[in-house]
Design an enzyme around this catalytic site. Structure first.
Site, PDB file in Angstrom:
ATOM      1  N   ALA A 100     -40.352  30.898 -13.240  1.00 63.65           N
ATOM      2  CA  ALA A 100     -38.930  30.491 -13.176  1.00 63.65           C
ATOM      3  C   ALA A 100     -38.494  30.488 -11.709  1.00 63.65           C
ATOM      4  O   ALA A 100     -37.507  31.115 -11.330  1.00 63.65           O
ATOM      5  CB  ALA A 100     -38.050  31.404 -14.026  1.00 63.65           C
ATOM      6  N   GLU A 153     -35.285  29.359  -4.883  1.00 66.61           N
ATOM      7  CA  GLU A 153     -35.378  29.371  -3.420  1.00 66.61           C
ATOM      8  C   GLU A 153     -35.873  30.709  -2.865  1.00 66.61           C
ATOM      9  O   GLU A 153     -36.459  30.761  -1.789  1.00 66.61           O
ATOM     10  CB  GLU A 153     -34.023  29.016  -2.798  1.00 66.61           C
ATOM     11  CG  GLU A 153     -33.657  27.541  -2.957  1.00 66.61           C
ATOM     12  CD  GLU A 153     -34.761  26.614  -2.456  1.00 66.61           C
ATOM     13  OE1 GLU A 153     -35.219  26.778  -1.319  1.00 66.61           O
ATOM     14  OE2 GLU A 153     -35.195  25.741  -3.243  1.00 66.61           O
ATOM     15  N   HIS A 159     -38.180  32.601  -4.217  1.00 64.17           N
ATOM     16  CA  HIS A 159     -39.647  32.531  -4.272  1.00 64.17           C
ATOM     17  C   HIS A 159     -40.176  31.579  -3.201  1.00 64.17           C
ATOM     18  O   HIS A 159     -41.227  31.833  -2.600  1.00 64.17           O
ATOM     19  CB  HIS A 159     -40.109  32.043  -5.649  1.00 64.17           C
ATOM     20  CG  HIS A 159     -39.678  32.910  -6.783  1.00 64.17           C
ATOM     21  ND1 HIS A 159     -38.705  32.552  -7.673  1.00 64.17           N
ATOM     22  CD2 HIS A 159     -40.104  34.144  -7.180  1.00 64.17           C
ATOM     23  CE1 HIS A 159     -38.544  33.491  -8.576  1.00 64.17           C
ATOM     24  NE2 HIS A 159     -39.376  34.477  -8.296  1.00 64.17           N
ATOM     25  N   VAL A 197     -33.024  35.953  -0.122  1.00 69.08           N
ATOM     26  CA  VAL A 197     -32.435  34.616  -0.042  1.00 69.08           C
ATOM     27  C   VAL A 197     -31.204  34.598  -0.949  1.00 69.08           C
ATOM     28  O   VAL A 197     -31.275  34.998  -2.115  1.00 69.08           O
ATOM     29  CB  VAL A 197     -33.450  33.548  -0.489  1.00 69.08           C
ATOM     30  CG1 VAL A 197     -32.802  32.173  -0.519  1.00 69.08           C
ATOM     31  CG2 VAL A 197     -34.657  33.549   0.442  1.00 69.08           C
ATOM     32  N   GLU A 256     -30.357  35.111  -4.961  1.00 71.82           N
ATOM     33  CA  GLU A 256     -31.051  34.262  -5.938  1.00 71.82           C
ATOM     34  C   GLU A 256     -31.846  35.131  -6.912  1.00 71.82           C
ATOM     35  O   GLU A 256     -32.493  36.104  -6.505  1.00 71.82           O
ATOM     36  CB  GLU A 256     -32.019  33.302  -5.228  1.00 71.82           C
ATOM     37  CG  GLU A 256     -31.359  32.287  -4.331  1.00 71.82           C
ATOM     38  CD  GLU A 256     -30.763  31.105  -5.098  1.00 71.82           C
ATOM     39  OE1 GLU A 256     -30.748  31.136  -6.350  1.00 71.82           O
ATOM     40  OE2 GLU A 256     -30.296  30.174  -4.432  1.00 71.82           O
ATOM     41  N   SER A 302     -33.922  34.700 -11.028  1.00 68.90           N
ATOM     42  CA  SER A 302     -34.210  33.881 -12.215  1.00 68.90           C
ATOM     43  C   SER A 302     -33.170  34.104 -13.296  1.00 68.90           C
ATOM     44  O   SER A 302     -32.898  33.228 -14.106  1.00 68.90           O
ATOM     45  CB  SER A 302     -35.574  34.248 -12.795  1.00 68.90           C
ATOM     46  OG  SER A 302     -36.512  34.362 -11.783  1.00 68.90           O
TER      47      SER A 302
HETATM   48  N1  LIG Z   1     -33.446  36.058  -3.773  1.00 72.03           N
HETATM   49  C1  LIG Z   1     -34.669  36.473  -3.437  1.00 72.03           C
HETATM   50  N2  LIG Z   1     -34.986  36.623  -2.140  1.00 72.03           N
HETATM   51  C2  LIG Z   1     -36.219  37.064  -1.769  1.00 72.03           C
HETATM   52  N3  LIG Z   1     -37.200  37.344  -2.650  1.00 72.03           N
HETATM   53  C3  LIG Z   1     -36.939  37.200  -3.951  1.00 72.03           C
HETATM   54  C4  LIG Z   1     -35.671  36.752  -4.415  1.00 72.03           C
HETATM   55  N4  LIG Z   1     -35.702  36.702  -5.779  1.00 72.03           N
HETATM   56  C5  LIG Z   1     -36.930  37.106  -6.135  1.00 72.03           C
HETATM   57  N5  LIG Z   1     -37.672  37.404  -5.057  1.00 72.03           N
HETATM   58  C6  LIG Z   1     -39.030  37.946  -5.044  1.00 72.03           C
HETATM   59  O1  LIG Z   1     -39.909  37.091  -5.726  1.00 72.03           O
HETATM   60  C7  LIG Z   1     -40.959  37.880  -6.312  1.00 72.03           C
HETATM   61  C8  LIG Z   1     -41.072  37.503  -7.760  1.00 72.03           C
HETATM   62  O2  LIG Z   1     -39.873  37.895  -8.407  1.00 72.03           O
HETATM   63  P1  LIG Z   1     -39.517  37.492  -9.887  1.00 72.03           P
HETATM   64  O3  LIG Z   1     -40.479  36.472 -10.364  1.00 72.03           O
HETATM   65  O4  LIG Z   1     -39.274  38.703 -10.692  1.00 72.03           O
HETATM   66  O5  LIG Z   1     -38.139  36.713  -9.684  1.00 72.03           O
HETATM   67  P2  LIG Z   1     -36.671  37.202  -9.772  1.00 72.03           P
HETATM   68  O6  LIG Z   1     -35.803  36.039  -9.542  1.00 72.03           O
HETATM   69  O7  LIG Z   1     -36.545  38.451  -8.957  1.00 72.03           O
HETATM   70  O8  LIG Z   1     -36.531  37.550 -11.268  1.00 72.03           O
HETATM   71  P3  LIG Z   1     -35.434  38.451 -11.885  1.00 72.03           P
HETATM   72  O9  LIG Z   1     -34.320  38.599 -10.900  1.00 72.03           O
HETATM   73  O10 LIG Z   1     -35.069  37.706 -13.093  1.00 72.03           O
HETATM   74  O11 LIG Z   1     -36.168  39.743 -12.120  1.00 72.03           O
HETATM   75  C9  LIG Z   1     -40.578  39.338  -6.125  1.00 72.03           C
HETATM   76  O12 LIG Z   1     -41.305  39.850  -5.032  1.00 72.03           O
HETATM   77  C10 LIG Z   1     -39.109  39.243  -5.829  1.00 72.03           C
HETATM   78  O13 LIG Z   1     -38.626  40.321  -5.041  1.00 72.03           O
END
Ligand SMILES: Nc1ncnc2c1ncn2[C@@H]1O[C@H](COP(=O)(O)OP(=O)(O)OP(=O)(O)O)[C@@H](O)[C@H]1O
Ligand SMILES: CC(C)(CO)[C@@H](O)C(=O)[O-]
Ligand code: BAL
Length: 297
Positions: free
Chosen positions: A43, A46, A48, A193, A201, A203
């Site tokens: 999912a 930005e 990621h 981000v 940001e 998911s």
């Molecule tokens: N806004 C963000 N800025 C920087 N890194 C992020 C951000 N959102 C997620 N990540 C990083 O991306 C990697 C994968 O995270 P993940 O797939 O759980 O997404 P997520 O958006 O954090 O999901 P959720 O918030 O639903 O748990 C993790 O290392 C997480 O810290």
């Protein structure tokens, strides 16, 4: 756009990694090639993309993993509704220049079902996020340890893994795991981000309606105010920041603390900060639990 190679088994990942690292070594024999792993649950957004960009800029070969790890969910409903968007994820990963995507089925990662033997995040895993999500960090460390084994370079190479600072407790625990258990991997944390409105940001943001999203902005506003006070060398007045969030209808604050970023122990905030400090919070907004943080110094 590069099309990343999708692999679903450990054997495929290993042989594809070996092939790409050997190619990189042949192209520049004087230098040891480097391999990056970026673990995700898919999912992709930005946030990621920033992890992929950092990994791409610093390494010869970049592997992203996409696996929704059941072991880290204590709430079956949360696991059930976690968004799964592999086709769109592959497009984003292609645009980001990722070489390999490891998207294993659950049976590949946990062949006999949930594993009997797991990693423990210890006392650091039972506070903050861990207090509301029992067993969450044991599940995270267990799968991250397994992913390090799956993705590790099969030929001599530097090995780096990239995680988002958004999950600050996760980063602190993974650093501890690598140090405590001697995993041969270097950890990089990539800054948070934010969307244009300031919301970090995530998911899970897609589950917020417009009003809930507007209410959620109080979280980044309160964090920004703390950062500005820290930058000006003023006492933080954490109580005022907590009160600001509590006064926002629709936002149910769980915790808001200033901690040492390595140990996650709370810091004294009545005097100006001296060492490294991180403001850490979680709140429920509508159907979603949101986390956010700010590096204060
Ligand atoms: N806004 C963000 N800025 C920087 N890194 C992020 C951000 N959102 C997620 N990540 C990083 O991306 C990697 C994968 O995270 P993940 O797939 O759980 O997404 P997520 O958006 O954090 O999901 P959720 O918030 O639903 O748990 C993790 O290392 C997480 O810290
Ligand atoms: C690191 C991770 C991919 C492990 O499942 C997950 O916790 C996440 O997405 O932050
Ligand atoms: N980014 C943390 C993964 C989770 O919420 O389970």
């Amino acid at each position: 756009m590069n099309t990343p190679r999708l692999v679903t088994t450990a054997a495929e990942l290993r042989s594809a990694t070996e092939e790409l690292l050997q190619k990189a070594a042949a192209a520049d024999p004087a230098r040891r090639p480097s391999l990056a792993l970026v673990p995700t649950m898919g999912a992709l957004h930005e946030g990621h993309a920033a992890l992929m960009a950092a990994a791409r800029a610093e390494n010869d070969v970049v592997t992203a993993s996409v696996f929704v790890n059941p072991l880290q969910f204590d709430d079956p409903a949360d696991l059930e509704r976690y968004p799964r968007t592999l086709d769109a994820d592959l497009e984003l990963l292609g645009r980001a220049g990722v070489d390999l995507v490891f998207a294993p089925a659950e049976e590949e990662v946990y062949p006999g079902g949930a594993p009997l033997v797991r990693l423990s995040a210890g006392t650091m895993g039972t506070r903050w996020e861990g207090a509301s999500r029992p067993g969450h960090f044991d599940g995270v460390l267990t799968v991250v340890g397994k992913l390090f084994h799956y993705a590790a370079p099969p030929v001599p190479a530097r090995f780096r893994a990239y995680f988002g600072q958004k999950d600050a407790q996760q980063v602190a625990l993974i650093r501890r795991m690598v140090a405590d258990l001697n995993f041969p991997v270097e950890i990089t944390a990539v800054p948070i981000v934010r969307a244009a409105d300031g919301l970090a940001e995530s998911s899970r943001n897609r589950f917020l309606d417009a009003g809930q999203r507007q209410a959620a902005l109080i979280l980044s506003t309160a964090l920004r105010q703390l950062r500005e006070r820290a930058a000006a060398g003023q006492p933080l007045d954490l109580a005022a920041a907590v009160e600001l969030i509590r006064s926002q209808p629709g936002v149910d604050l769980d915790y808001f603390e200033v901690v040492d970023p390595r140990t996650l122990e709370p810091l004294e905030t009545s005097a100006p900060l001296e060492g490294e400090a991180l403001a850490l919070l979680a709140a429920r907004v509508g159907p979603v639990r949101l986390i956010d943080n700010e590096v204060l110094r």
